[in-house]
Motif scaffolding. Structure first.
Motif, PDB file in Angstrom:
ATOM      1  N   UNK A   1       0.842  -1.204   0.000  1.00  0.00           N
ATOM      2  CA  UNK A   1       0.000   0.000   0.000  1.00  0.00           C
ATOM      3  C   UNK A   1       0.875   1.251   0.000  1.00  0.00           C
ATOM      4  N   UNK A   2       1.881   1.277   0.881  1.00  0.00           N
ATOM      5  CA  UNK A   2       2.782   2.425   0.949  1.00  0.00           C
ATOM      6  C   UNK A   2       3.548   2.602  -0.362  1.00  0.00           C
ATOM      7  N   UNK A   3       3.981   1.506  -0.967  1.00  0.00           N
ATOM      8  CA  UNK A   3       4.696   1.576  -2.241  1.00  0.00           C
ATOM      9  C   UNK A   3       3.823   2.202  -3.332  1.00  0.00           C
ATOM     10  N   UNK A   4       2.555   1.808  -3.353  1.00  0.00           N
ATOM     11  CA  UNK A   4       1.645   2.359  -4.356  1.00  0.00           C
ATOM     12  C   UNK A   4       1.458   3.859  -4.177  1.00  0.00           C
ATOM     13  N   UNK A   5       1.482   4.312  -2.916  1.00  0.00           N
ATOM     14  CA  UNK A   5       1.343   5.740  -2.652  1.00  0.00           C
ATOM     15  C   UNK A   5       2.621   6.499  -2.998  1.00  0.00           C
ATOM     16  N   UNK A   6       3.765   5.896  -2.685  1.00  0.00           N
ATOM     17  CA  UNK A   6       5.044   6.563  -2.902  1.00  0.00           C
ATOM     18  C   UNK A   6       5.509   6.493  -4.353  1.00  0.00           C
ATOM     19  N   UNK A   7       5.182   5.403  -5.038  1.00  0.00           N
ATOM     20  CA  UNK A   7       5.736   5.178  -6.379  1.00  0.00           C
ATOM     21  C   UNK A   7       4.671   4.667  -7.334  1.00  0.00           C
ATOM     22  N   UNK A   8       3.664   5.494  -7.638  1.00  0.00           N
ATOM     23  CA  UNK A   8       2.625   5.059  -8.577  1.00  0.00           C
ATOM     24  C   UNK A   8       3.164   5.003 -10.002  1.00  0.00           C
ATOM     25  N   UNK A   9       2.531   4.186 -10.827  1.00  0.00           N
ATOM     26  CA  UNK A   9       2.900   4.086 -12.242  1.00  0.00           C
ATOM     27  C   UNK A   9       1.670   3.604 -13.004  1.00  0.00           C
ATOM     28  N   UNK A  10       1.512   4.070 -14.220  1.00  0.00           N
ATOM     29  CA  UNK A  10       0.403   3.641 -15.062  1.00  0.00           C
ATOM     30  C   UNK A  10       0.769   2.297 -15.680  1.00  0.00           C
ATOM     31  N   UNK A  11       0.018   1.245 -15.358  1.00  0.00           N
ATOM     32  CA  UNK A  11       0.341  -0.093 -15.838  1.00  0.00           C
ATOM     33  C   UNK A  11      -0.930  -0.922 -15.929  1.00  0.00           C
ATOM     34  N   UNK A  12      -0.779  -2.160 -16.425  1.00  0.00           N
ATOM     35  CA  UNK A  12      -1.929  -3.034 -16.645  1.00  0.00           C
ATOM     36  C   UNK A  12      -2.035  -4.184 -15.653  1.00  0.00           C
ATOM     37  N   UNK A  13      -0.905  -4.544 -15.008  1.00  0.00           N
ATOM     38  CA  UNK A  13      -0.901  -5.744 -14.179  1.00  0.00           C
ATOM     39  C   UNK A  13       0.121  -5.606 -13.061  1.00  0.00           C
ATOM     40  N   UNK A  14      -0.282  -5.984 -11.847  1.00  0.00           N
ATOM     41  CA  UNK A  14       0.640  -6.074 -10.710  1.00  0.00           C
ATOM     42  C   UNK A  14       0.945  -7.554 -10.490  1.00  0.00           C
ATOM     43  N   UNK A  15       2.209  -7.902 -10.548  1.00  0.00           N
ATOM     44  CA  UNK A  15       2.609  -9.301 -10.497  1.00  0.00           C
ATOM     45  C   UNK A  15       3.675  -9.501  -9.417  1.00  0.00           C
ATOM     46  N   UNK A  16       3.483 -10.414  -8.465  1.00  0.00           N
ATOM     47  CA  UNK A  16       4.518 -10.661  -7.460  1.00  0.00           C
ATOM     48  C   UNK A  16       5.626 -11.549  -7.994  1.00  0.00           C
ATOM     49  N   UNK A  17       6.841 -11.337  -7.489  1.00  0.00           N
ATOM     50  CA  UNK A  17       7.907 -12.304  -7.681  1.00  0.00           C
ATOM     51  C   UNK A  17       7.745 -13.301  -6.541  1.00  0.00           C
ATOM     52  N   UNK A  18       7.340 -14.538  -6.844  1.00  0.00           N
ATOM     53  CA  UNK A  18       6.980 -15.478  -5.774  1.00  0.00           C
ATOM     54  C   UNK A  18       8.204 -15.950  -4.995  1.00  0.00           C
ATOM     55  N   UNK A  19       7.941 -16.284  -3.694  1.00  0.00           N
ATOM     56  CA  UNK A  19       6.635 -16.152  -3.036  1.00  0.00           C
ATOM     57  C   UNK A  19       6.611 -14.930  -2.121  1.00  0.00           C
ATOM     58  N   UNK A  20       7.796 -14.442  -1.774  1.00  0.00           N
ATOM     59  CA  UNK A  20       7.874 -13.406  -0.748  1.00  0.00           C
ATOM     60  C   UNK A  20       7.313 -12.061  -1.194  1.00  0.00           C
ATOM     61  N   UNK A  21       7.173 -11.835  -2.493  1.00  0.00           N
ATOM     62  CA  UNK A  21       6.628 -10.573  -2.960  1.00  0.00           C
ATOM     63  C   UNK A  21       5.116 -10.524  -3.010  1.00  0.00           C
ATOM     64  N   UNK A  22       4.456 -11.658  -2.728  1.00  0.00           N
ATOM     65  CA  UNK A  22       3.010 -11.745  -2.943  1.00  0.00           C
ATOM     66  C   UNK A  22       2.192 -10.811  -2.047  1.00  0.00           C
ATOM     67  N   UNK A  23       2.377 -10.782  -0.723  1.00  0.00           N
ATOM     68  CA  UNK A  23       1.540  -9.886   0.084  1.00  0.00           C
ATOM     69  C   UNK A  23       1.690  -8.415  -0.305  1.00  0.00           C
ATOM     70  N   UNK A  24       2.933  -7.979  -0.594  1.00  0.00           N
ATOM     71  CA  UNK A  24       3.142  -6.585  -0.996  1.00  0.00           C
ATOM     72  C   UNK A  24       2.473  -6.294  -2.329  1.00  0.00           C
ATOM     73  N   UNK A  25       2.511  -7.256  -3.236  1.00  0.00           N
ATOM     74  CA  UNK A  25       1.853  -7.065  -4.537  1.00  0.00           C
ATOM     75  C   UNK A  25       0.346  -6.949  -4.369  1.00  0.00           C
ATOM     76  N   UNK A  26      -0.221  -7.736  -3.447  1.00  0.00           N
ATOM     77  CA  UNK A  26      -1.663  -7.639  -3.172  1.00  0.00           C
ATOM     78  C   UNK A  26      -2.000  -6.243  -2.658  1.00  0.00           C
TER      79      UNK A  26
END
Length: 490
Positions: free
Chosen positions: A289-314
Motif C-alpha cells: 500500500x505504501x509503495x503504491x502511494x510513494x511510487x505510482x505508475x500507469x500499468x496493466x498488471x501487478x505481479x509478485x515475484x513469488x513467493x515473498x513478494x506476494x503480500x506486498x503485490x496484493x
C-alpha cells in the motif's frame, strides 16, 4: 536420505537473496519431545535449509543428539531416527551458516551444541551472530579451550565452562554477558528449558504452552503446527527458565532500547507469524500500500515475484486499482538440494525455478513486486523472462529500501562491494537491471507499514535497519578489527 557426513548441496541459483538466519525450537513436559521438536523445526525450515539437529534428555539414558544435513522432512520423520531421541525435554535447530566455515559443510558446525560440565550437561541452540566471536575465540584458545567447530555459537559453551556459578542458568547468564551482537538462545539441562534474548531483541523468540508442557520457538507459526497456545514474546533482555511446569523470568542484562530486526517483517519470518505483536502478512500487505502511494505508475498488471513478494503485490494492487495477477509461477518441488549443475543447466538460471504465464503477460505493462534487490542478477533474469513472454513494459517495485550495508547480526549478506545499492544510485540500478522504472519503498514508508504512523524516528528508531541505513546499533567488533568502516551508530 542425506547422511550426517555427506556435504549439503545448496541450490546454485539462490545466491541473490539474503540468506535465512537460523530457527530454534524447544519443548519441556511433553512425551516424545523429539517429535514435537521435529514438527516445530519443519515449520521453521524457511529460516535454514542447510542442516538441522535435535538434542533430548531422558533420565535413564541421559542426553541424546542427532544432527543431519538437509531438510527436516528427510531426516527427522522416520521412526528409527526418532527412537534415538527419547525423553520429554528437547531442543532443535535448523541452520544456514552465517558464521563459521564458508567452505565444505561440516557436521561439527551443526547445532545444537552440547557440553558436559562438572555440574551436568547443557545443550544450546543459537539464532543470531556474535560480533565479538573472533576476539572471544582467540582469548579462549590462548587460555586452553579446544574448539570443535568453526561456529561463533560454540563460544557460549566455552564461556559457560569457565564460569564459577553453581547452576547452568547462572553460567549461561555469565556467558551471555560477555558476548556482543545478536542472540536468541534456547538451552536445556537435565531438568530445565531456558530461553534468552539479547538486550536489543534483534532476533525473535516466543513462548507457548501445550497442555502441561511449555514451548520456546523462533516464530509463532512453529507453535501453530503442534497446536500450542501462543502466550507471549520473550522480551528483549529477558531470560526465562522453565522447570516443573513453572516459568521464571529474570533480566540478566543492562536495559537498552529494543531494536528488533526489521527484515523479519520484510522477508525472513513466515507471513502467518506474529512478530512484535503484529501480523507479518499485514505488514507486508501494507508495504505494498505504501509503495503504491510513494511510487505510482500507469500499468496493466501487478505481479509478485513469488513467493515473498506476494503480500506486498496484493497491497499495491488494492491501493493502485491495477489488477493483480500471478504472472510468474514457482516450481515448488525444486527445493535447494539439486543436481550438480552443468554449464548448460546453470545458463538456464532462474527458469529452473520460475516460469512466466505468457498468456497473462503478453502485451501488458507489468509491475513486478519483489521483497529486495541484493546483487541484482536475479532481477535482470526475471526482467528478461517477462520481456521474452511479450510484456510491453517492465516496472520493478521493491518492498524494502535499497540494501546497501551488510548485516552482522545473523543474516548472511554479501560484502558491501557486492551489494548493488552500495555502488549505484537508484537510476543506475534501473539502467543496469534494464527496466522501465525501479522504485524502492522509503525507510519512512517501511516504518509506517510496520505500524509507526510518523515513520522512522531518526533519534530512536524502533527497529534495527542497519542493512538500509548503515547505522549499526551494536558495533561489529570483529569486523572493525578487520578494517570495516561503518557510519555513526544510533
Amino acid at each position: 536420505m542425506l547422511s550426517a557426513t555427506r556435504p549439503f548441496l545448496a541450490h546454485p541459483f539462490d545466491d541473490d537473496k539474503l540468506k535465512e538466519e537460523c530457527g530454534i525450537f524447544g519443548v519441556i513436559g511433553l512425551s516424545d519431545a523429539s517429535n514435537f521438536v521435529a514438527l516445530g523445526l519443519h515449520a521453521l525450515q524457511h529460516r535454514g535449509q542447510e542442516a538441522g539437529g535435535i538434542v533430548t534428555y531422558e533420565p535413564e539414558t541421559g542426553f541424546h543428539s542427532e544432527r543431519r544435513f538437509g531438510y527436516v522432512r528427510d531426516n527427522f520423520t522416520s521412526a528409527a531416527i526418532m527412537k534415538l531421541l527419547p525423553g520429554d525435554l528437547g531442543i532443535g535447530h535448523v541452520r544456514y551458516s552465517t558464521a563459521g566455515s564458508k567452505g565444505a559443510a561440516q557436521i561439527r558446525d551443526v547445532q545444537p551444541f552440547f557440553g558436559e560440565f562438572a555440574i551436568g550437561g547443557c545443550a544450546i541452540a543459537h539464532n543470531g551472530n556474535l560480533t565479538n566471536a573472533a576476539r572471544l575465540r582467540k582469548d579462549l584458545i590462548e587460555r586452553g579451550a579446544i574448539f570443535q567447530s568453526s561456529s561463533d555459537s560454540e563460544c557460549i559453551i566455552h564461556l559457560m565452562a569457565r564460569s564459577m556459578q553453581k547452576t547452568q542458568a547462572e553460567r549461561l547468564k555469565d556467558a551471555l554477558r560477555l558476548v556482543e551482537g545478536a542472540f536468541s538462545v534456547i538451552a536445556m539441562t537435565r531438568t530445565k528449558l531456558m530461553g534468552v534474548r539479547d538486550a536489543l531483541g534483534v532476533r525473535p523468540l516466543v513462548l507457548g504452552r501445550l497442555g502441561e508442557g511449555w514451548v520456546l520457538a523462533s516464530e509463532t507459526c512453529a507453535l501453530d503446527i503442534i497446536g500450542a497456545e501462543f502466550i507471549r514474546e520473550i522480551e528483549p533482555g529477558e531470560m526465562v527458565v522453565i522447570e516443573n511446569g513453572v516459568v521464571e523470568s529474570t533480566r540478566p542484562f543492562a536495559p537498552a532500547n529494543a531494536r528488533s530486526c526489521i527484515f523479519e517483517q520484510v522477508y525472513f519470518s513466515r507471513p502467518d507469524s506474529i512478530v512484535g505483536g503484529r501480523s507479518v502478512y499485514e505488514t507486508r500487505r501494507q508495504i505494498g500500500v505504501e509503495l503504491a502511494r510513494e511510487a505510482p505508475i500507469d500499468a496493466d498488471l501487478v505481479c509478485p515475484v513469488p513467493d515473498s513478494g506476494t503480500p506486498a503485490a496484493i497491497g499495491y494492487a488494492a491501493e493502485s486499482g491495477i489488477p493483480f495477477g500471478l504472472g510468474i509461477t514457482r516450481n515448488q518441488y525444486m527445493g535447494r538440494t539439486f543436481i550438480e549443475p552443468s554449464e548448460q543447466i546453470r545458463n538456464m538460471g532462474v527458469r529452473l525455478k520460475l516460469n512466466v504465464n505468457r498468456a497473462l503477460i503478453r502485451g501488458k505493462r507489468v509491475i513486478l513486486v519483489d521483497d529486495s534487490v541484493v546483487r541484482g542478477t536475479t532481477s535482470r533474469k526475471i526482467k528478461d523472462m517477462i520481456l521474452d513472454a511479450g510484456a510491453a513494459e517492465v516496472h520493478f517495485r521493491i518492498a524494502s529500501p535499497p540494501t546497501a550495508w551488510p548485516c552482522f547480526y545473523g543474516v548472511d549478506t554479501p560484502e558491501r562491494s557486492k551489494l548493488l545499492a552500495a555502488t549505484m544510485s537508484e537510476e543506475e540500478m534501473r539502467e543496469w537491471i534494464g527496466v522501465n522504472s525501479l522504485k524502492f519503498i522509503t525507510l519512512d514508508g517501511l516504518y509506517r507499514a510496520a505500524g509507526e504512523a510518523k515513520g522512522r524516528d531518526a533519534a530512536n528508531p524502533r527497529f534495527c535497519d542497519a542493512c538500509f541505513s548503515g547505522q549499526y546499533p551494536i558495533a561489529p567488533a570483529d569486523k572493525l578489527d578487520e578494517g570495516f568502516v561503518m557510519t555513526a551508530a544510533r
